[in-house]
Design a protein around this motif. Structure first.
Motif, mmCIF file in Angstrom:
data_model
loop_
_atom_site.group_PDB
_atom_site.id
_atom_site.type_symbol
_atom_site.label_atom_id
_atom_site.label_comp_id
_atom_site.label_asym_id
_atom_site.label_seq_id
_atom_site.Cartn_x
_atom_site.Cartn_y
_atom_site.Cartn_z
ATOM 1 N N ALA A 1 -0.030 8.707 -4.218
ATOM 2 C CA ALA A 1 -1.181 9.299 -3.515
ATOM 3 C C ALA A 1 -2.422 9.205 -4.387
ATOM 4 N N THR A 2 -3.494 8.705 -3.801
ATOM 5 C CA THR A 2 -4.716 8.510 -4.561
ATOM 6 C C THR A 2 -5.910 8.660 -3.641
ATOM 7 N N SER A 3 -7.054 8.935 -4.190
ATOM 8 C CA SER A 3 -8.293 9.023 -3.416
ATOM 9 C C SER A 3 -9.247 7.950 -3.905
ATOM 10 N N GLY A 4 -10.187 7.606 -3.062
ATOM 11 C CA GLY A 4 -11.153 6.595 -3.445
ATOM 12 C C GLY A 4 -10.689 5.201 -3.079
ATOM 13 N N PRO A 5 -11.548 4.216 -3.269
ATOM 14 C CA PRO A 5 -11.227 2.839 -2.898
ATOM 15 C C PRO A 5 -10.125 2.242 -3.785
ATOM 16 N N ILE A 6 -9.368 1.339 -3.218
ATOM 17 C CA ILE A 6 -8.296 0.633 -3.925
ATOM 18 C C ILE A 6 -8.605 -0.857 -3.869
ATOM 19 N N GLU A 7 -8.673 -1.501 -5.007
ATOM 20 C CA GLU A 7 -9.061 -2.910 -5.057
ATOM 21 C C GLU A 7 -7.838 -3.816 -4.967
ATOM 22 N N VAL B 1 0.837 -1.204 0.000
ATOM 23 C CA VAL B 1 0.000 0.000 0.000
ATOM 24 C C VAL B 1 0.872 1.255 0.000
ATOM 25 N N ALA B 2 1.980 1.201 0.744
ATOM 26 C CA ALA B 2 2.878 2.360 0.806
ATOM 27 C C ALA B 2 3.521 2.658 -0.546
ATOM 28 N N SER B 3 3.569 1.667 -1.428
ATOM 29 C CA SER B 3 4.181 1.858 -2.748
ATOM 30 C C SER B 3 3.260 2.586 -3.717
ATOM 31 N N LEU B 4 1.977 2.687 -3.368
ATOM 32 C CA LEU B 4 1.025 3.364 -4.243
ATOM 33 C C LEU B 4 1.268 4.870 -4.244
#
Length: 359
Positions: free
Chosen positions: A158-164, A153-156
């Motif tokens: 910055a984003t908003s909304g759900p992550i599948e 998750v830390a590698s993602l």
């Protein structure tokens, strides 16, 4: 008197050396004889055996519990029994091995997968029906599953909304697989934005995970994260996503557990965004402790016979490069004798029991 004391000390030292050199171990390797993880596991054990002057024989179960039980029966009929039998509770086979080995005089030690609670209760209820365990060394699988999802998750960006998220577990009858999945689910509580779409049992197999992922990538086209309980399943899933036009490390992020050369290279080039490994070393540390037991040194000086070792550790690209180089050396660049309790103070504690060894 001084001469006599020196002679006595010399004779005792020679006797201890002879006992250590004579110590023989049979390892019931549950994996395939061409399976990268279990072959590397054996290599590390052999490096320890060579360094410590021990005899090691490895018998591969080829992922067939009945095959391993047949190997145990043949071993018990042999006139040349080993001092120690090292086994893994893969497919819940350990209690039956313990039952067969009752009265054999062989010391048993468990590695990687310990007894389940129900198995331990059953053994405790009828201790006379089973050979006792000298000890058990277990990997920190639950923590590894937890850490791997956190790193993923830390590698993602910055984003908003759900992550599948999709998850590939191993074999349901393997405690290590269960614990890794439990760790992953524990980490989910830290990230409410991450939605676990499905967990499938990939059976540790690249081909099976590939076939499963071919369906899942169509079923869940918005998946951004793929968590896998080993590297083979990660690469199988990765192949399916690539075939669907998704780029690993960019469109979808993958994680894995293992430190195979392929996994280390994938961590370096970014195809794996999170990697945890090092559990191949557990058998080698077990050899150090058996070497000491053969010398008559107590292994339970800390009051424990079942221990969870922090061998699984996060691998960043720098560590991946270092481990790749060390894997090319037969001895892994390790002097296992320095970890032995031989010649140490009575309060000595094995360092690998409390912190990961950084190669």
């Amino acid at each position: 008197m001084l001469f006599r004391a020196l002679c006595h000390g010399l004779c005792l030292g020679l006797a201890l050396m002879a006992n250590a050199q004579a110590a023989s171990v049979v390892f019931l390797n549950p994996g395939l004889s061409d399976e990268t993880f279990w072959v590397s596991y054996t290599r590390f054990m052999q490096a320890a055996a060579d360094n410590l002057g021990m005899q090691l024989q490895v018998q591969y179960g080829e992922r067939q519990a009945e095959r391993q039980l047949a190997q145990v029966r043949a071993l018990l009929r042999s006139p040349h029994k080993p001092d120690y039998l090292m086994l893994v509770n893969e497919q819940y086979a350990a209690p039956e091995v313990m039952r067969l080995a009752r009265g054999s005089g062989i010391k048993l030690v468990l590695v990687n997968n310990g007894l389940t609670r129900s198995q331990a209760d059953a053994v405790k209820a009828q201790p006379g029906s089973y050979a006792p365990l000298l000890g058990a060394l277990i990997t920190n699988d639950e923590q590894a599953g937890y850490q791997m999802l956190r790193d993923l998750v830390a590698s993602l960006p910055a984003t908003s909304g759900p992550i599948e998220l999709l998850a590939f577990s191993g074999i349901s009858t393997t405690p290590a697989s269960q614990l890794r999945e439990q760790g992953m689910r524990r980490a989910l509580a830290d990230f409410p934005q991450v939605r676990l779409r499905q967990v499938v049992s990939g059976g540790w197999s690249r081909q099976r995970a590939f076939e499963q992922a071919q369906i899942l990538v169509q079923r869940y086209p918005k998946v951004r994260l793929v968590w896998s309980a080993n590297d083979e399943m990660a690469f199988g899933a990765m192949q399916a996503f690539e075939a669907a036009g998704r780029v690993p490390g960019r469109d979808v992020l993958f994680s894995a557990i293992n430190s195979s050369p392929e996994a280390l290279r994938a961590r370096i080039d970014g195809r794996l965004s999170a990697l945890v490994g090092g559990h191949f070393s557990l058998g080698g540390w077990a050899m150090v402790m058996l070497h000491d037991d053969a010398l008559g040194l107590p292994l339970d000086r800390d009051g424990h016979t079942v221990r969870t070792l922090p061998v699984l550790q996060p691998i960043d690209p720098a560590k991946a490069r270092r481990w790749l180089a060390l894997q090319e050396r037969a001895d892994y660049g390790i002097d296992f004798r320095r970890y032995s309790a031989q010649g140490k103070a009575s309060d000595y504690r094995y360092p690998f029991l409390t912190s990961p060894v950084d190669y």
